[in-house]
Design a protein around this motif. Structure first.
Motif, PDB file in Angstrom:
ATOM      1  N   SER A 165       3.565  10.427   1.970  1.00  0.00           N
ATOM      2  CA  SER A 165       4.214   8.982   1.899  1.00  0.00           C
ATOM      3  C   SER A 165       4.151   8.777   0.634  1.00  0.00           C
ATOM      4  CB  SER A 165       3.312   8.132   2.992  1.00  0.00           C
ATOM      5  OG  SER A 165       3.590   8.687   4.175  1.00  0.00           O
ATOM      6  N   ASP A 166       4.904   7.755   0.091  1.00  0.00           N
ATOM      7  CA  ASP A 166       4.873   7.182  -1.213  1.00  0.00           C
ATOM      8  C   ASP A 166       4.017   5.652  -1.065  1.00  0.00           C
ATOM      9  OD1 ASP A 166       5.488   5.572  -3.549  1.00  0.00           O
ATOM     10  OD2 ASP A 166       7.679   6.056  -3.277  1.00  0.00           O
ATOM     11  N   ARG A 200      -3.872   7.008  -1.134  1.00  0.00           N
ATOM     12  CA  ARG A 200      -2.926   8.354  -1.073  1.00  0.00           C
ATOM     13  C   ARG A 200      -4.008   9.406  -0.593  1.00  0.00           C
ATOM     14  NH1 ARG A 200      -1.718   8.536  -6.103  1.00  0.00           N
ATOM     15  NH2 ARG A 200      -0.013   7.158  -5.899  1.00  0.00           N
ATOM     16  N   ARG A 237       5.246   2.391  -2.879  1.00  0.00           N
ATOM     17  CA  ARG A 237       6.282   1.646  -2.137  1.00  0.00           C
ATOM     18  C   ARG A 237       5.696   1.117  -0.632  1.00  0.00           C
ATOM     19  NH1 ARG A 237       9.717   3.720   1.829  1.00  0.00           N
ATOM     20  NH2 ARG A 237       8.869   5.860   1.447  1.00  0.00           N
TER      21      ARG A 237
END
Length: 142
Positions: A76-77, A68, A80
């Motif tokens: 963005s996740d 991240r 996921r």
């Protein structure tokens, strides 16, 4: 073509800074669309490609929080995306040995192979901004 021509603007910009902002947004959209089209045959998104490249550059398993921090698209996740890449067998997930609450992620052999295939089209990616000179690219990077 000028930015004014590209967006069909008749009035001048308020100042060069505003013109530069609009130009950056327009150019980013143009580049994003080209990259999406280039990656589409590989069945991955730009964000997923970014995750795969981060894992390739890490040379060792890293956590989703490290991924991240390194992402180009901070919205963005990560969890996921890693899950989708895992479902496609492009990454490996393992419990972090030092902290069982964390998951270490690394590139699978299939993920390595996919990146190698994408590398074969790097010339296509390089062509996206081929109309600017090397000197202008250096200035833009500066």
């Amino acid at each position: 073509m000028t930015i004014e021509e590209a967006i069909k603007q008749n009035k001048p910009f308020r100042n060069e800074h505003r013109r530069a902002i609009v130009n950056l947004i327009f150019t980013a959209s143009f580049v994003r669309d080209k990259i999406k089209k280039t990656l589409k045959p590989f069945g991955i998104t730009m964000q997923q490609y970014n995750v795969l490249r981060i894992l390739k550059g890490a040379d060792k398993p890293i956590t989703t929080s490290v991924i991240r921090d390194r992402l180009l698209d901070k919205m963005s996740d990560t969890s996921r995306m890693v899950e989708r890449l895992f479902q496609k067998s492009l990454v490996i997930r393992e419990a972090c040995p030092s902290d069982k609450r964390l998951v270490d992620v690394s590139l699978s052999e299939k993920g390595e192979a996919l990146l190698e295939s994408v590398n074969l089209i790097n010339r296509d990616l390089d062509k996206i901004l081929s109309e600017i000179s090397e000197e202008d690219a250096v200035a833009l990077n500066h």
